[in-house]
Design a protein around this motif. Structure first.
Motif, PDB file in Angstrom:
ATOM      1  N   UNK A  92       0.955  -1.331  -0.228  1.00 57.34           N
ATOM      2  CA  UNK A  92       0.029   0.103   0.130  1.00 57.34           C
ATOM      3  C   UNK A  92       1.357   1.277   0.254  1.00 57.34           C
ATOM      4  N   UNK A  93       0.731   1.933  -1.187  1.00 59.12           N
ATOM      5  CA  UNK A  93       1.529   3.302  -1.272  1.00 59.12           C
ATOM      6  C   UNK A  93       1.086   4.791  -1.200  1.00 59.12           C
ATOM      7  N   UNK A  94       0.869   4.805  -0.546  1.00 56.12           N
ATOM      8  CA  UNK A  94       0.000   6.179  -0.597  1.00 56.12           C
ATOM      9  C   UNK A  94       0.577   7.859  -1.373  1.00 56.12           C
ATOM     10  N   UNK A  95      -0.971   8.174  -1.929  1.00 60.28           N
ATOM     11  CA  UNK A  95       0.030   9.563  -1.988  1.00 60.28           C
ATOM     12  C   UNK A  95       0.934  10.781  -1.763  1.00 60.28           C
ATOM     13  N   UNK A  96       2.085  11.184  -2.380  1.00 56.47           N
ATOM     14  CA  UNK A  96       2.529  12.486  -1.775  1.00 56.47           C
ATOM     15  C   UNK A  96       1.695  13.196  -1.436  1.00 56.47           C
ATOM     16  N   UNK A  97       2.021  14.202  -0.024  1.00 55.84           N
ATOM     17  CA  UNK A  97       0.538  14.622   0.415  1.00 55.84           C
ATOM     18  C   UNK A  97       1.328  16.153   0.647  1.00 55.84           C
ATOM     19  N   UNK A  98       2.871  16.605  -0.039  1.00 61.19           N
ATOM     20  CA  UNK A  98       3.151  17.619   0.085  1.00 61.19           C
ATOM     21  C   UNK A  98       2.949  18.073   1.575  1.00 61.19           C
ATOM     22  N   UNK A  99       3.415  17.582   2.406  1.00 59.20           N
ATOM     23  CA  UNK A  99       3.326  18.167   3.646  1.00 59.20           C
ATOM     24  C   UNK A  99       4.861  18.893   4.195  1.00 59.20           C
ATOM     25  N   UNK A 100       5.779  17.971   3.075  1.00 60.46           N
ATOM     26  CA  UNK A 100       7.428  18.802   3.695  1.00 60.46           C
ATOM     27  C   UNK A 100       7.884  18.549   4.823  1.00 60.46           C
ATOM     28  N   UNK A 101       7.551  17.294   5.561  1.00 61.37           N
ATOM     29  CA  UNK A 101       8.054  16.932   7.040  1.00 61.37           C
ATOM     30  C   UNK A 101       9.654  16.359   6.135  1.00 61.37           C
ATOM     31  N   UNK A 102       9.966  15.988   5.409  1.00 57.55           N
ATOM     32  CA  UNK A 102      10.635  15.353   4.682  1.00 57.55           C
ATOM     33  C   UNK A 102      11.789  16.313   4.562  1.00 57.55           C
ATOM     34  N   UNK A 103      11.005  17.853   4.606  1.00 59.65           N
ATOM     35  CA  UNK A 103      12.284  18.891   4.612  1.00 59.65           C
ATOM     36  C   UNK A 103      13.354  19.053   5.532  1.00 59.65           C
ATOM     37  N   UNK A 104      12.476  18.799   6.986  1.00 59.80           N
ATOM     38  CA  UNK A 104      13.185  19.102   7.513  1.00 59.80           C
ATOM     39  C   UNK A 104      13.642  18.064   8.874  1.00 59.80           C
ATOM     40  N   UNK A 105      14.114  18.069  10.145  1.00 59.47           N
ATOM     41  CA  UNK A 105      14.492  17.341  10.752  1.00 59.47           C
ATOM     42  C   UNK A 105      15.232  16.351  10.568  1.00 59.47           C
ATOM     43  N   UNK A 106      14.883  14.659  10.085  1.00 57.88           N
ATOM     44  CA  UNK A 106      15.453  13.823  10.116  1.00 57.88           C
ATOM     45  C   UNK A 106      15.665  13.524   8.440  1.00 57.88           C
ATOM     46  N   UNK A 135       7.020   9.226  -3.645  1.00 54.11           N
ATOM     47  CA  UNK A 135       7.421   9.112  -2.957  1.00 54.11           C
ATOM     48  C   UNK A 135       9.607   9.292  -2.637  1.00 54.11           C
ATOM     49  N   UNK A 136       9.529   9.713  -3.326  1.00 55.09           N
ATOM     50  CA  UNK A 136      11.177   9.912  -3.490  1.00 55.09           C
ATOM     51  C   UNK A 136      11.374  10.883  -3.016  1.00 55.09           C
ATOM     52  N   UNK A 137      10.267  12.589  -2.802  1.00 54.35           N
ATOM     53  CA  UNK A 137      10.583  13.781  -2.260  1.00 54.35           C
ATOM     54  C   UNK A 137      11.530  14.110  -1.362  1.00 54.35           C
ATOM     55  N   UNK A 138      12.111  12.589   0.210  1.00 55.32           N
ATOM     56  CA  UNK A 138      12.629  13.084   0.750  1.00 55.32           C
ATOM     57  C   UNK A 138      13.945  12.656   0.450  1.00 55.32           C
ATOM     58  N   UNK A 139      14.653  11.754  -1.126  1.00 55.23           N
ATOM     59  CA  UNK A 139      15.615  11.727  -1.147  1.00 55.23           C
ATOM     60  C   UNK A 139      16.133  12.415  -2.124  1.00 55.23           C
ATOM     61  N   UNK A 140      15.791  13.794  -2.141  1.00 58.02           N
ATOM     62  CA  UNK A 140      15.875  14.936  -2.601  1.00 58.02           C
ATOM     63  C   UNK A 140      16.791  16.075  -1.366  1.00 58.02           C
TER      64      UNK A 140
END
Ligand SMILES: Cc1cc2nc3c(=O)[nH]c(=O)nc-3n(C[C@H](O)[C@H](O)[C@H](O)COP(=O)(O)O)c2cc1C
Length: 178
Positions: A43-57, A100-105
């Motif tokens: 089950x792969x949900x869509x990226x929600x553009x929450x931008x959490x992957x741009x901060x902290x971890x 969902x590869x946004x974190x890798x950016x």
């Protein structure tokens, strides 16, 4: 031993994406620890553009099948993206994965990994151009080394076996990855 992961984005487990990917895996199994996963099993949900992957971890905070897929991708040295062409693009499940590869950016964890793409299509290479270009740009953005594309004129399950040119190109790709 290095790891090679096939991310199979076809809903047909015995389809042409599998024929081509498994032929590749067979030739590399003594040189790599190989694994193929089927994206439609997760089950792969869509990226929600929450931008959490741009901060902290710099990680995705959604909790779904991607948690397991991220781990497998992180451990892999070579990624093979397999997708049938659906309407001139990749399958929806494959696009869901790529979004969902946004974190890798941000976290750059894919840098210097190698990648190739496997694209069966009823009409053959003509309809693979946009998807090939999409993947090339994704790899460029993520600093992934693009190793090649396999296209195949195949429509019914198993047609890829009879596409001798495509099977030959799989052999050439395997040699490049050795
Ligand atoms: C919804 C859908 C859309 C498709 N769109 C295209 C297309 O745009 N161009 C093409 O050449 N083949 C198209 N095809 C054919 C598939 O790419 C082809 O059957 C392929 O071999 C399927 O791969 P698989 O056996 O790994 O599932 C489409 C098939 C489906 C089901």
């Amino acid at each position: 031993m290095q790891r090679l992961l096939v991310l199979n984005g076809s809903p047909r487990k015995k389809g042409n994406t599998s024929v081509l990917s498994e032929y590749l895996l067979n030739q590399l199994s003594s040189n790599y620890k190989t694994e193929q996963i089927f994206l439609y099993d997760y089950s792969i949900n869509p990226c929600m553009d929450c931008r959490a992957c741009k901060i902290d971890e710099l990680e995705c905070i959604l909790e779904d099948g991607m948690s397991e897929i991220y781990k497998k991708i992180d451990q892999a040295d070579v990624l093979i993206f397999g997708s049938p062409i659906y309407w001139f693009g990749p399958t929806a499940q494959t696009k869901m994965l790529i979004d969902r590869f946004r974190p890798y950016f941000s976290n750059k964890k894919l840098e210097k990994k190698k990648a190739a793409i496997v694209l069966p299509a009823g009409t053959g290479s003509a309809d693979c151009d946009l998807t090939t270009e999409m993947f090339k740009r994704v790899f460029d953005a993520l600093d992934v080394d693009f190793m090649g594309v396999i296209t195949s004129k195949s429509y019914d399950v198993g047609d890829a076996y009879n596409d001798k040119k495509a099977m030959k190109n799989v052999e050439l790709l395997a040699q490049k990855l050795l």
